[in-house]
Design an enzyme around this catalytic site. Structure first.
Site, PDB file in Angstrom:
ATOM      1  N   LYS A  13      45.199   4.493  40.379  1.00 33.94           N
ATOM      2  CA  LYS A  13      46.000   4.074  39.219  1.00 33.94           C
ATOM      3  C   LYS A  13      46.019   2.552  39.103  1.00 33.94           C
ATOM      4  CE  LYS A  13      50.738   3.757  39.570  1.00 33.94           C
ATOM      5  NZ  LYS A  13      51.202   2.454  39.092  1.00 33.94           N
ATOM      6  N   ASN A  14      46.327   1.888  40.224  1.00 38.02           N
ATOM      7  CA  ASN A  14      46.540   0.444  40.156  1.00 38.02           C
ATOM      8  C   ASN A  14      45.254  -0.339  39.938  1.00 38.02           C
ATOM      9  OD1 ASN A  14      49.208   0.912  40.418  1.00 38.02           O
ATOM     10  ND2 ASN A  14      49.380   0.249  42.558  1.00 38.02           N
TER      11      ASN A  14
ATOM     12  N   ASP B 284      54.053   1.064  48.586  1.00 32.76           N
ATOM     13  CA  ASP B 284      53.934   2.269  47.755  1.00 32.76           C
ATOM     14  C   ASP B 284      53.838   3.552  48.585  1.00 32.76           C
ATOM     15  OD1 ASP B 284      54.109   0.814  45.478  1.00 32.76           O
ATOM     16  OD2 ASP B 284      52.019   1.023  44.867  1.00 32.76           O
TER      17      ASP B 284
ATOM     18  N   CYS C 157      63.364  -2.993  37.252  1.00 38.57           N
ATOM     19  CA  CYS C 157      63.055  -1.569  37.322  1.00 38.57           C
ATOM     20  C   CYS C 157      63.741  -1.003  38.545  1.00 38.57           C
ATOM     21  CB  CYS C 157      61.547  -1.337  37.350  1.00 38.57           C
ATOM     22  SG  CYS C 157      60.813  -1.854  38.878  1.00 38.57           S
TER      23      CYS C 157
ATOM     24  N   ARG D 212      53.861   9.717  36.072  1.00 35.10           N
ATOM     25  CA  ARG D 212      53.305   8.393  35.795  1.00 35.10           C
ATOM     26  C   ARG D 212      52.183   8.051  36.765  1.00 35.10           C
ATOM     27  NH1 ARG D 212      57.375   3.602  35.411  1.00 35.10           N
ATOM     28  NH2 ARG D 212      55.323   2.652  35.569  1.00 35.10           N
TER      29      ARG D 212
ATOM     30  N   ARG E 150      61.668  -7.819  39.926  1.00 35.79           N
ATOM     31  CA  ARG E 150      60.249  -7.975  39.569  1.00 35.79           C
ATOM     32  C   ARG E 150      59.980  -9.078  38.545  1.00 35.79           C
ATOM     33  NH1 ARG E 150      57.451  -2.099  39.747  1.00 35.79           N
ATOM     34  NH2 ARG E 150      55.617  -3.309  40.239  1.00 35.79           N
TER      35      ARG E 150
HETATM   36  C1  UD1 Z   1      51.582  -3.865  42.209  1.00 38.50           C
HETATM   37  C2  UD1 Z   1      51.456  -2.372  42.086  1.00 38.50           C
HETATM   38  C3  UD1 Z   1      52.632  -1.677  42.752  1.00 38.50           C
HETATM   39  C4  UD1 Z   1      52.776  -2.155  44.189  1.00 38.50           C
HETATM   40  C5  UD1 Z   1      52.822  -3.679  44.247  1.00 38.50           C
HETATM   41  C6  UD1 Z   1      52.835  -4.214  45.666  1.00 38.50           C
HETATM   42  C7  UD1 Z   1      50.290  -2.088  39.996  1.00 38.50           C
HETATM   43  C8  UD1 Z   1      50.314  -1.585  38.605  1.00 38.50           C
HETATM   44  N1  UD1 Z   1      51.415  -2.008  40.680  1.00 38.50           N
HETATM   45  O1  UD1 Z   1      52.758  -4.242  41.502  1.00 38.50           O
HETATM   46  O2  UD1 Z   1      52.391  -0.270  42.709  1.00 38.50           O
HETATM   47  O3  UD1 Z   1      53.980  -1.647  44.717  1.00 38.50           O
HETATM   48  O4  UD1 Z   1      51.674  -4.228  43.587  1.00 38.50           O
HETATM   49  O5  UD1 Z   1      51.763  -3.724  46.375  1.00 38.50           O
HETATM   50  O6  UD1 Z   1      49.260  -2.508  40.475  1.00 38.50           O
HETATM   51  N2  UD1 Z   1      56.922 -11.276  42.427  1.00 38.50           N
HETATM   52  C9  UD1 Z   1      57.596 -12.409  42.022  1.00 38.50           C
HETATM   53  N3  UD1 Z   1      57.062 -13.141  40.983  1.00 38.50           N
HETATM   54  C10 UD1 Z   1      55.920 -12.764  40.353  1.00 38.50           C
HETATM   55  C11 UD1 Z   1      55.253 -11.588  40.772  1.00 38.50           C
HETATM   56  C12 UD1 Z   1      55.782 -10.872  41.821  1.00 38.50           C
HETATM   57  O7  UD1 Z   1      58.619 -12.772  42.579  1.00 38.50           O
HETATM   58  O8  UD1 Z   1      55.501 -13.454  39.410  1.00 38.50           O
HETATM   59  C13 UD1 Z   1      57.494 -10.464  43.532  1.00 38.50           C
HETATM   60  C14 UD1 Z   1      57.945  -9.088  43.046  1.00 38.50           C
HETATM   61  O9  UD1 Z   1      59.253  -9.114  42.517  1.00 38.50           O
HETATM   62  C15 UD1 Z   1      57.841  -8.280  44.307  1.00 38.50           C
HETATM   63  C16 UD1 Z   1      56.640  -8.911  45.044  1.00 38.50           C
HETATM   64  O10 UD1 Z   1      56.465 -10.198  44.476  1.00 38.50           O
HETATM   65  O11 UD1 Z   1      58.992  -8.436  45.108  1.00 38.50           O
HETATM   66  C17 UD1 Z   1      55.354  -8.105  44.925  1.00 38.50           C
HETATM   67  O12 UD1 Z   1      55.011  -7.949  43.578  1.00 38.50           O
HETATM   68  P1  UD1 Z   1      53.501  -7.772  43.079  1.00 38.50           P
HETATM   69  O13 UD1 Z   1      52.563  -7.834  44.223  1.00 38.50           O
HETATM   70  O14 UD1 Z   1      53.296  -8.725  41.945  1.00 38.50           O
HETATM   71  O15 UD1 Z   1      53.529  -6.295  42.520  1.00 38.50           O
HETATM   72  P2  UD1 Z   1      53.006  -5.777  41.124  1.00 38.50           P
HETATM   73  O16 UD1 Z   1      51.722  -6.418  40.775  1.00 38.50           O
HETATM   74  O17 UD1 Z   1      54.116  -5.811  40.140  1.00 38.50           O
END
Ligand code: UD1
Length: 424
Positions: free
Chosen positions: A22-23, A305, A116, A397, A121
């Site tokens: 998915k990701n 995850d 969420c 989802r 996030r």
């Molecule tokens: C992706 C995955 C999700 C997985 C996560 C971590 C997808 C669609 N989703 O989510 O399933 O759980 O990676 O492996 O690929 N953060 C910030 N600022 C930012 C971005 C992130 O503070 O600009 C923080 C987030 O709040 C979180 C952490 O960094 O605590 C990790 O987030 P991130 O690696 O960005 O996850 P996603 O890309 O949202």
């Protein structure tokens, strides 16, 4: 809303084929926006999130066609730059179109994602990266307006190896002028898959899958390609954990053990017999699991995850385990649901103490998010009686026909469709 009814007590036997990640699929679909013409992506799971990404692309003017698990994205004439709140609210990952839109049109208007069920996030790291490359942002009635008359290369240090920020910046940087270096980049296999497709399209990327990714911007001119999505390591891990809870002997076809090393190590410590092979992963479990401690971290650490599913495994283990969640601040909310099934888990900040119980007992529970929902299903496989899981739309989802595939392994799982006049 639909419910899943799971009756525990049957070991799992047979083989199950793992779908595309998915990701990865979501980002590959977004990356199609960079090229003019028909991009073909194979092995895309037919799950709600990928259908939502199809809707996002259609809203931007692309034509999206599904044939089985092959998705064709035709971007000729895709001139839209706006992603509305209705779609971003359905799936936060919709914001990964920001990078490709900035790269292709120099402009994007994307609804701000809210929090969420697993945390607040933020997207500050995405924006900081784009700003370094020359983009400017304004906020307007819940929308983020991004403009960049031209994107230029930059050195971008990520405070945290964010998956989404690495991918978004990567998709903008390939079309910028000059060289971009992403330091402290995320190293997930899905990022390597995305970089692989971008290179096939004509991008110049070195180091994807390591902490330093170097991108030599080409200024655009990407070709549409045909690409196959990497197998889903989280789905593979979910099936492996289902076997650890229910017992049995299952071949997870197509699973890549090299993407799951930390997880398989922990499951072996918990008593599973795991044999990687050419066809996939064989998982056998003859006894109750044994307690193990684990800590979630960005790849190659234990994936957040799979944290809820691992907690379901450990809830019936012999002994006490300690889990530490380091990626999302609110990812223990589902613990109350597991405790309703007789688990004995206490949380304190980002730690959880799991005292294994001999048997869980069926109860009505809710799926609070995609992976917490999977954890409920897994836990129910070891529970006395029939567990009713509501809010199944979360499970849909991220998992294609989870109930059908578990049933094919011998589990007693069935879906009960909502009656049309039931309250939403
Ligand atoms: C992706 C995955 C999700 C997985 C996560 C971590 C997808 C669609 N989703 O989510 O399933 O759980 O990676 O492996 O690929 N953060 C910030 N600022 C930012 C971005 C992130 O503070 O600009 C923080 C987030 O709040 C979180 C952490 O960094 O605590 C990790 O987030 P991130 O690696 O960005 O996850 P996603 O890309 O949202």
């Amino acid at each position: 809303m639909d419910r899943l009814l799971v009756t525990g007590g049957t070991p799992l036997e047979g083989s199950v084929r793992v779908g595309g990640a998915k990701n990865s699929a979501l980002k590959l679909m977004a990356a199609a926006l960079l090229a003019e013409g028909e991009t073909v992506i194979e092995n895309v799971p037919r799950i709600a999130d990928c259908l939502t990404m199809g809707d996002v692309l259609a809203h931007l003017g692309a034509r999206v066609r599904w044939e089985g698990s092959t998705v064709t994205v035709d971007t000729s004439g895709a001139a839209g730059v706006e992603t509305p709140y209705e779609l971003v609210r359905r799936m936060r990952a919709s914001i990964v179109v920001l990078g490709p839109l900035l790269a292709r049109h120099g402009r994007a208007r994307v609804a701000m994602p809210g929090g969420c069920n697993i945390g607040s996030r933020q997207i500050d790291l995405h924006l900081k990266g784009f700003e370094r490359m020359g983009a400017e942002f304004t906020y307007d009635h819940g929308y983020l307006e991004a403009t960049a008359s031209s994107l230029h290369g930059a050195v971008i240090w990520l405070d945290f190896p964010s998956v989404g920020a690495t991918e978004n910046v990567l998709m903008a940087a390939v079309a910028a002028s000059g060289t971009t270096v992403i330091e402290n980049a995320a190293r997930e296999p899905e990022i390597q898959d995305l970089a692989g497709m971008l290179v096939e399209m004509g991008a110049k990327i070195e180091g994807a899958g390591t902490t330093t990714v170097e991108i030599e911007g080409t200024g655009g001119g990407f070709e549409p390609v045909r690409h196959r999505v990497v197998p889903d390591r989280i789905e593979s891990g979910t099936f492996a954990m289902a076997v650890c809870v229910a017992g049995g002997n299952v071949m997870i076809e197509g699973a890549r053990s090299d993407h799951l090393e930390m997880v398989l190590d922990k499951l072996s410590d918990a008593g599973a017999d795991i044999q990687p092979g050419d066809r996939g992963l064989s998982v056998k479990m003859a006894d109750r699991p044994v307690s193990v401690d684990f800590v979630t971290l960005p790849y190659p650490g234990f994936p957040t995850d799979l944290q809820p599913q691992m907690m379901a495994v450990l809830s019936t283990a012999r002994g006490t385990s300690i889990a530490t969640e380091n990626v999302f601040e609110s990812r223990f909310m589902f613990v109350d649901e597991l405790n309703r099934m007789g688990a004995d888990i206490r949380t304190e900040g980002h730690h959880a103490v799991i005292r294994g119980v001999e048997r869980l007992s069926a109860a009505p529970v809710r799926a609070l998010d995609i992976r917490a929902g999977a954890a409920m299903v897994i836990a129910a496989l070891a529970a006395d009686g029939t567990t009713e899981i509501s809010d199944v739309h979360f499970i849909d989802r991220g998992y294609e026909d989870l109930e059908g595939r578990l049933s094919a392994l011998g589990a007693e799982v069935r879906r009960e469709a909502a009656s049309p006049d039931a309250p939403a």
